[in-house]
Design an enzyme around this catalytic site. Structure first.
Site, PDB file in Angstrom:
ATOM      1  N   ARG A  20      -0.290  -8.973  13.636  1.00 10.94           N
ATOM      2  CA  ARG A  20      -0.906  -7.956  12.777  1.00 10.94           C
ATOM      3  C   ARG A  20      -1.774  -8.604  11.694  1.00 10.94           C
ATOM      4  O   ARG A  20      -2.791  -8.047  11.287  1.00 10.94           O
ATOM      5  CB  ARG A  20       0.171  -7.053  12.154  1.00 10.94           C
ATOM      6  CG  ARG A  20       0.781  -6.091  13.185  1.00 10.94           C
ATOM      7  CD  ARG A  20       2.133  -5.552  12.760  1.00 10.94           C
ATOM      8  NE  ARG A  20       2.084  -4.685  11.612  1.00 10.94           N
ATOM      9  CZ  ARG A  20       3.122  -4.454  10.798  1.00 10.94           C
ATOM     10  NH1 ARG A  20       4.285  -5.034  11.027  1.00 10.94           N
ATOM     11  NH2 ARG A  20       3.008  -3.638   9.786  1.00 10.94           N
ATOM     12  N   ARG A  53      11.396  -0.653  11.866  1.00  3.97           N
ATOM     13  CA  ARG A  53      10.158  -0.420  12.608  1.00  3.97           C
ATOM     14  C   ARG A  53      10.024  -1.431  13.744  1.00  3.97           C
ATOM     15  O   ARG A  53      10.276  -2.612  13.560  1.00  3.97           O
ATOM     16  CB  ARG A  53       8.954  -0.562  11.661  1.00  3.97           C
ATOM     17  CG  ARG A  53       8.702   0.686  10.856  1.00  3.97           C
ATOM     18  CD  ARG A  53       7.600   0.484   9.859  1.00  3.97           C
ATOM     19  NE  ARG A  53       6.396  -0.098  10.444  1.00  3.97           N
ATOM     20  CZ  ARG A  53       5.242  -0.233   9.792  1.00  3.97           C
ATOM     21  NH1 ARG A  53       5.158   0.181   8.533  1.00  3.97           N
ATOM     22  NH2 ARG A  53       4.196  -0.776  10.364  1.00  3.97           N
ATOM     23  N   LYS A  61       0.825  -1.212   0.000  1.00  4.68           N
ATOM     24  CA  LYS A  61       0.000   0.000   0.000  1.00  4.68           C
ATOM     25  C   LYS A  61       0.862   1.266   0.000  1.00  4.68           C
ATOM     26  O   LYS A  61       0.603   2.204  -0.744  1.00  4.68           O
ATOM     27  CB  LYS A  61      -0.920   0.048   1.236  1.00  4.68           C
ATOM     28  CG  LYS A  61      -1.915  -1.090   1.342  1.00  4.68           C
ATOM     29  CD  LYS A  61      -2.899  -0.880   2.489  1.00  4.68           C
ATOM     30  CE  LYS A  61      -2.293  -0.881   3.877  1.00  4.68           C
ATOM     31  NZ  LYS A  61      -1.783  -2.196   4.344  1.00  4.68           N
ATOM     32  N   ARG A  77      -9.445   0.741   8.992  1.00  3.47           N
ATOM     33  CA  ARG A  77      -8.987  -0.596   9.374  1.00  3.47           C
ATOM     34  C   ARG A  77     -10.045  -1.355  10.156  1.00  3.47           C
ATOM     35  O   ARG A  77      -9.809  -2.490  10.549  1.00  3.47           O
ATOM     36  CB  ARG A  77      -7.750  -0.453  10.253  1.00  3.47           C
ATOM     37  CG  ARG A  77      -6.453  -0.948   9.578  1.00  3.47           C
ATOM     38  CD  ARG A  77      -5.352  -0.647  10.522  1.00  3.47           C
ATOM     39  NE  ARG A  77      -4.115  -1.326  10.349  1.00  3.47           N
ATOM     40  CZ  ARG A  77      -3.040  -0.777   9.779  1.00  3.47           C
ATOM     41  NH1 ARG A  77      -3.108   0.400   9.197  1.00  3.47           N
ATOM     42  NH2 ARG A  77      -1.904  -1.438   9.776  1.00  3.47           N
ATOM     43  N   ARG A  87      11.840  -5.753   4.164  1.00  2.63           N
ATOM     44  CA  ARG A  87      11.767  -4.332   4.546  1.00  2.63           C
ATOM     45  C   ARG A  87      12.684  -4.081   5.754  1.00  2.63           C
ATOM     46  O   ARG A  87      13.418  -3.097   5.800  1.00  2.63           O
ATOM     47  CB  ARG A  87      10.314  -3.968   4.893  1.00  2.63           C
ATOM     48  CG  ARG A  87      10.112  -2.516   5.265  1.00  2.63           C
ATOM     49  CD  ARG A  87       8.688  -2.078   5.048  1.00  2.63           C
ATOM     50  NE  ARG A  87       7.783  -2.511   6.102  1.00  2.63           N
ATOM     51  CZ  ARG A  87       6.454  -2.405   6.046  1.00  2.63           C
ATOM     52  NH1 ARG A  87       5.869  -1.899   4.983  1.00  2.63           N
ATOM     53  NH2 ARG A  87       5.703  -2.798   7.045  1.00  2.63           N
TER      54      ARG A  87
HETATM   55  P1  AMP Z   1       0.905   0.557   9.401  1.00  4.56           P
HETATM   56  O1  AMP Z   1       2.091   1.444   9.210  1.00  4.56           O
HETATM   57  O2  AMP Z   1      -0.259   0.967   8.546  1.00  4.56           O
HETATM   58  O3  AMP Z   1       1.239  -0.901   9.248  1.00  4.56           O
HETATM   59  O4  AMP Z   1       0.415   0.755  10.919  1.00  4.56           O
HETATM   60  C1  AMP Z   1       1.261   0.462  12.000  1.00  4.56           C
HETATM   61  C2  AMP Z   1       0.427   0.329  13.267  1.00  4.56           C
HETATM   62  O5  AMP Z   1      -0.224   1.574  13.551  1.00  4.56           O
HETATM   63  C3  AMP Z   1      -0.699  -0.689  13.210  1.00  4.56           C
HETATM   64  O6  AMP Z   1      -0.259  -2.003  13.466  1.00  4.56           O
HETATM   65  C4  AMP Z   1      -1.623  -0.158  14.305  1.00  4.56           C
HETATM   66  O7  AMP Z   1      -1.109  -0.431  15.597  1.00  4.56           O
HETATM   67  C5  AMP Z   1      -1.522   1.342  14.089  1.00  4.56           C
HETATM   68  N1  AMP Z   1      -2.527   1.819  13.105  1.00  4.56           N
HETATM   69  C6  AMP Z   1      -2.273   2.362  11.889  1.00  4.56           C
HETATM   70  N2  AMP Z   1      -3.398   2.694  11.265  1.00  4.56           N
HETATM   71  C7  AMP Z   1      -4.416   2.346  12.102  1.00  4.56           C
HETATM   72  C8  AMP Z   1      -5.837   2.415  12.020  1.00  4.56           C
HETATM   73  N3  AMP Z   1      -6.453   2.907  10.928  1.00  4.56           N
HETATM   74  N4  AMP Z   1      -6.548   1.962  13.082  1.00  4.56           N
HETATM   75  C9  AMP Z   1      -5.955   1.481  14.182  1.00  4.56           C
HETATM   76  N5  AMP Z   1      -4.617   1.359  14.316  1.00  4.56           N
HETATM   77  C10 AMP Z   1      -3.844   1.794  13.289  1.00  4.56           C
END
Ligand code: AMP
Length: 195
Positions: A151, A140, A13, A89, A128
Site C-alpha cells: 500500500r 482489517r 486521516k 488517490r 491498529r
Molecule cells: P483505506 O481505508 O483508505 O486505507 O482504503 C483501503 C483500500 O480501499 C485501499 O487500499 C484501496 O484498495 C481501496 N481504496 C480506498 N479508497 C480508494 C480510492 N480513492 N481509489 C482506489 N482505491 C481505493
C-alpha cells in the site's frame, strides 16, 4: 465547507476526519469505509473490490469516483459539507473531483497533507491491528506488514503525484502528522478556522 485530507495509509486521516466532524459537523467520506461496507453487503462494487483491496492495490478510478459522486450529491452532505479521507488517490481522481465540484458550483476549501515518516506508519498500522484484536473486533484484511508495504508503494507511485498537482495550483497546505493527535488537530483547526 469541505476539506481533503491527504497522506499515506496510517497517517491519521481517519482519526482527524472524525475530529473535524465533531468540531465542524463536516461529514467524513472515506472511500475505504464505503468500499468495505460494499464488500460486507456483497454488492457488485464490493465483489469487484474485495480481492483488489486485500492485495493492497487501488480499485479502478471509475468505481470510486462513482461511489463518491453519489454520496456528495446527497442532501446531508450538501448541507453539512464534507471531509474526504482516502479520496482522491490518483491524479485522475483529483481531476474528476475538480469537475464534480465545478458542476455543483462548489470549490475545494482546504486541501491538507499530513506528513509522516514511513517507519511510523508500520508502527501505527501494527498498533491498529493489535488494538482491534484486543477489543475483540475484526482486524482489517489489509492491516498487516506485507500488505502495508504494498500500500505504501502504491501510495508513492500513484497517490503522491497528487501533491504537486495541488501544490502547483497553490492549493496545498502541509501539517506535521508526526505530532501527537491533539497537536495535529490544533494544526488543522488553525487552517480550517473557527467553527
Ligand atoms: P483505506 O481505508 O483508505 O486505507 O482504503 C483501503 C483500500 O480501499 C485501499 O487500499 C484501496 O484498495 C481501496 N481504496 C480506498 N479508497 C480508494 C480510492 N480513492 N481509489 C482506489 N482505491 C481505493
Amino acid at each position: 465547507m469541505n476539506v481533503i485530507l491527504l497522506g499515506p495509509p496510517g497517517c491519521g486521516k481517519g482519526t482527524q476526519a472524525a475530529r473535524l466532524k465533531e468540531k465542524y459537523g463536516l461529514i467524513p467520506l472515506s472511500t475505504g469505509d464505503m468500499l468495505r461496507a460494499a464488500v460486507a453487503a456483497g454488492t457488485d462494487v464490493g465483489m469487484k473490490a474485495k480481492a483488489i483491496m486485500e492485495a493492497g492495490h487501488l480499485v479502478p478510478d471509475d468505481m470510486v469516483v462513482g461511489v463518491i459522486a453519489d454520496r456528495i450529491g446527497e442532501r446531508d452532505v450538501q448541507k453539512a459539507g464534507f471531509v474526504l479521507d482516502g479520496f482522491p488517490r490518483t491524479v485522475a481522481q483529483a481531476k474528476s473531483l475538480d469537475e464534480m465540484m465545478k458542476r455543483m458550483g462548489w470549490t475545494l476549501d482546504h486541501i491538507i497533507e499530513l506528513k509522516v515518516d514511513e517507519k511510523a506508519l508500520f508502527d501505527r498500522i501494527d498498533k491498529r491491528a493489535r488494538d482491534a484484536r484486543a477489543a475483540g473486533g475484526e482486524v482489517r484484511a489489509d492491516d498487516n506488514a506485507e500488505t502495508l508495504k504494498k500500500r505504501i508503494v502504491v501510495y508513492r507511485e500513484q497517490t503522491q503525484p497528487i501533491l504537486p498537482y495541488y501544490r502547483e495550483q497553490g492549493r496545498l497546505v502541509s501539517v506535521d502528522g508526526m505530532a501527537d493527535i491533539d497537536d495535529v488537530s490544533r494544526q488543522l483547526e488553525a487552517i480550517v478556522g473557527r467553527p
